[in-house]
Design a protein around this motif. Structure first.
Motif, PDB file in Angstrom:
ATOM      1  N   CYS A  66       6.197  -9.248 -10.929  1.00  0.00           N
ATOM      2  CA  CYS A  66       5.919  -9.094  -9.503  1.00  0.00           C
ATOM      3  C   CYS A  66       4.930 -10.104  -8.929  1.00  0.00           C
ATOM      4  CB  CYS A  66       5.426  -7.702  -9.159  1.00  0.00           C
ATOM      5  SG  CYS A  66       6.424  -6.395  -9.885  1.00  0.00           S
ATOM      6  N   ALA A  68       2.664 -10.693  -5.010  1.00  0.00           N
ATOM      7  CA  ALA A  68       2.271 -10.094  -3.733  1.00  0.00           C
ATOM      8  C   ALA A  68       1.395 -11.071  -2.962  1.00  0.00           C
ATOM      9  CB  ALA A  68       1.533  -8.782  -3.955  1.00  0.00           C
ATOM     10  N   TYR A  75       2.575  -8.585   4.867  1.00  0.00           N
ATOM     11  CA  TYR A  75       2.274  -8.281   3.461  1.00  0.00           C
ATOM     12  C   TYR A  75       3.596  -8.372   2.710  1.00  0.00           C
ATOM     13  CZ  TYR A  75       0.385  -5.277  -0.377  1.00  0.00           C
ATOM     14  OH  TYR A  75      -0.030  -4.746  -1.584  1.00  0.00           O
ATOM     15  N   ARG A  77       5.906  -8.634  -0.891  1.00  0.00           N
ATOM     16  CA  ARG A  77       5.856  -8.184  -2.275  1.00  0.00           C
ATOM     17  C   ARG A  77       7.240  -8.289  -2.932  1.00  0.00           C
ATOM     18  NH1 ARG A  77       5.323  -5.612  -6.906  1.00  0.00           N
ATOM     19  NH2 ARG A  77       5.373  -3.349  -7.049  1.00  0.00           N
ATOM     20  N   GLY A 106       8.172   3.421   1.753  1.00  0.00           N
ATOM     21  CA  GLY A 106       8.063   2.458   0.660  1.00  0.00           C
ATOM     22  C   GLY A 106       9.251   2.523  -0.263  1.00  0.00           C
ATOM     23  N   ASP A 135       5.633   0.222  -3.957  1.00  0.00           N
ATOM     24  CA  ASP A 135       4.873  -0.365  -2.854  1.00  0.00           C
ATOM     25  C   ASP A 135       5.213   0.395  -1.589  1.00  0.00           C
ATOM     26  OD1 ASP A 135       7.338  -1.922  -1.675  1.00  0.00           O
ATOM     27  OD2 ASP A 135       7.180  -2.672  -3.718  1.00  0.00           O
ATOM     28  N   MET A 144       0.107  -1.177   0.068  1.00  0.00           N
ATOM     29  CA  MET A 144      -0.370  -1.310  -1.306  1.00  0.00           C
ATOM     30  C   MET A 144       0.800  -1.526  -2.251  1.00  0.00           C
ATOM     31  SD  MET A 144      -2.791   1.340  -3.444  1.00  0.00           S
ATOM     32  CE  MET A 144      -3.943   0.709  -4.675  1.00  0.00           C
ATOM     33  N   ASN A 145       0.539  -2.254  -3.341  1.00  0.00           N
ATOM     34  CA  ASN A 145       1.492  -2.369  -4.443  1.00  0.00           C
ATOM     35  C   ASN A 145       0.728  -2.554  -5.740  1.00  0.00           C
ATOM     36  OD1 ASN A 145       1.093  -5.436  -3.762  1.00  0.00           O
ATOM     37  ND2 ASN A 145       2.109  -5.409  -5.750  1.00  0.00           N
ATOM     38  N   CYS A 146       1.429  -2.417  -6.852  1.00  0.00           N
ATOM     39  CA  CYS A 146       0.824  -2.688  -8.158  1.00  0.00           C
ATOM     40  C   CYS A 146       1.659  -3.706  -8.918  1.00  0.00           C
ATOM     41  CB  CYS A 146       0.663  -1.409  -8.982  1.00  0.00           C
ATOM     42  SG  CYS A 146       2.212  -0.567  -9.371  1.00  0.00           S
ATOM     43  N   ASN A 147       0.998  -4.525  -9.715  1.00  0.00           N
ATOM     44  CA  ASN A 147       1.614  -5.479 -10.638  1.00  0.00           C
ATOM     45  C   ASN A 147       1.014  -5.261 -12.017  1.00  0.00           C
ATOM     46  OD1 ASN A 147       2.652  -6.569  -8.277  1.00  0.00           O
ATOM     47  ND2 ASN A 147       1.708  -8.574  -8.520  1.00  0.00           N
ATOM     48  N   VAL A 175      -0.660   4.036  -6.398  1.00  0.00           N
ATOM     49  CA  VAL A 175      -0.091   3.594  -5.119  1.00  0.00           C
ATOM     50  C   VAL A 175       0.269   4.797  -4.256  1.00  0.00           C
ATOM     51  CG1 VAL A 175       1.856   2.411  -4.017  1.00  0.00           C
ATOM     52  CG2 VAL A 175       0.708   1.365  -5.971  1.00  0.00           C
ATOM     53  N   TRP A 208      -3.882  -3.981  -8.440  1.00  0.00           N
ATOM     54  CA  TRP A 208      -3.346  -3.582  -7.148  1.00  0.00           C
ATOM     55  C   TRP A 208      -3.791  -4.528  -6.038  1.00  0.00           C
ATOM     56  CZ3 TRP A 208      -5.865  -0.564 -10.650  1.00  0.00           C
ATOM     57  CH2 TRP A 208      -5.141   0.471 -11.247  1.00  0.00           C
TER      58      TRP A 208
END
Length: 393
Positions: A66, A68, A75, A77, A106, A135, A144-147, A175, A208
């Motif tokens: 990922c 972002a 934003y 992603r 999301g 996300d 927000m997102n996470c990798n 998230v 994040w």
């Protein structure tokens, strides 16, 4: 005898009618709409409620790469995952004042669900699905997102605990939790600091990106501490952004800004298994493209669609997508030859049934408009067609 049979038939008919009514009522009572197919591997659902589970992630076996970026009101992603037969869901979750929950939209998935099984998925699985939100954006304009990030390079306290004694939450569930409860990006950071975050994927941890119209944070678990900064490049791939040799968090290792023979100036410190360094460089170079429109941000994210990892024409080549095990940022390009060839050979097959070591692609490119609370979505690296969603409609 005939009277008994008649009464028995009436009893059975009444019982069947009762069961049908109960079943229909139960179906009507489900707090979500039926999955609506928008395209192959994409569905849409709306939730009035779901079943929160802060341990979500403990049974999830796959990780994801990922990228972002945040620039201006936009934003972007990319979710990069293996080429598989798993569909994604755009989910709109309603606010619930009694639980302090804000409305959000999301992307989520059930990673064990195959595309042909969507019609038969259980209510319990659908009720739990929002917990695995990749996300999203909420009604306050918090996105927000996470990798993944290489926790193997740091003290493994990174994955054990960030705030011992506080309520526990698995990193995968963060998230969803923040989208539900954050009034702003800064408030989201405070929410995370008041939880004890644990877990990841194998040797990988999570980090994040968290934004609102005012600011953007990169948040990471480093040496058992939660580290949040709002003074970064507003770019996040798959290496630690907040790791720095001159901070208390750096205790263990020699690191620098060179990866596979190439020096990156003005970059965060790169740990040995830094992944996505070339993607970060591309996003940094073309960063301005994402500032003016959702279309511009989508074009910027297309520059780092993941299948370029397997194309010999990619220049410069993305060596740091292969930094696993003995292959590190200190390795020479020739050291990656066998690993790269194996990836390219699998990519040529384009077979979703090759598991667990298939090639990866960008499952989706999501662009969130922080001001208007909208989502612009491309899926499966198809940039000729996109889908638009708005929170509140």
């Amino acid at each position: 005898m005939s009277i008994f049979k008649k009464e028995f038939r009436l009893f059975v008919s009444a019982l069947m009618a009762f069961c049908f009514t109960v079943c229909v009522s139960a179906a009507q009572a489900a707090p979500f709409t039926a999955p609506e197919k928008l395209a192959d591997y994409l569905y849409y659902m709306e939730y009035t409620d779901y079943v929160p589970d802060l341990t979500t992630g403990e049974k999830v076996k796959t990780g994801f790469a990922c990228s972002a970026v945040r620039n201006g009101n936009f934003y972007g992603r990319n979710l990069d995952l293996d080429y598989s037969d798993v569909p994604e869901f755009v989910i709109k979750v309603a606010a619930k004042e009694s639980e302090g929950r804000y409305a959000s939209i999301g992307l989520a998935a059930i990673l064990t669900l195959k595309s042909k099984g969507v019609g038969n998925v259980s209510e319990a699985e659908l009720l739990a699905m929002p917990n695995l939100t990749f996300d999203g954006i909420n009604e306050n304009g918090v996105a927000m997102n996470c990798n993944v990030a290489p926790a193997t390079d740091l003290d493994f306290a990174t994955k054990i605990s960030t705030n011992y004694g506080k309520p526990r939450i698995h990193a995968v569930a963060v998230v969803r939790y923040v989208l539900d409860h954050a009034k702003s990006a800064a408030h989201g950071v405070e929410l995370m600091k008041n939880m004890d975050i644990y877990g990841g994927y194998g040797s990988w941890g999570l980090h994040w990106m968290l934004s609102d119209e005012k600011e953007t944070y990169i948040i990471e678990c480093i040496d058992g501490k939660l580290v949040a900064r709002n003074d970064t490049d507003n770019i996040m791939t798959n290496f630690y952004v907040n790791y720095a040799a001159n901070t208390p968090y750096a205790k263990h290792m020699k690191a620098g800004q060179t990866a596979v023979g190439k020096t990156y100036k003005g970059f965060p410190v790169l740990t040995p298994h830094a992944c996505g360094v070339e993607r970060y460089a591309i996003l940094k170079e073309h960063y301005a493209e994402g500032a003016k429109s959702a279309e511009g941000m989508a074009s910027l994210m297309e520059r780092v669609k993941y299948t370029q990892t397997y194309e010999a024409s990619t220049e410069p080549f993305w060596y740091t997508e292969y930094t696993v095990g003995d292959l590190t940022a200190a390795s020479a390009p020739a050291d990656f030859k066998a690993k790269i060839q194996a990836g390219m050979d699998t990519y040529k097959l384009h077979d979703r049934n090759i598991q667990p070591d298939n090639f990866w692609l960008t499952w989706h490119t999501a662009v969130y408009d922080l001001a208007n609370r909208t989502l612009r979505l491309n899926i499966q690296e198809d940039y000729a067609k996109h889908y638009d969603f708005k929170l509140g409609e």
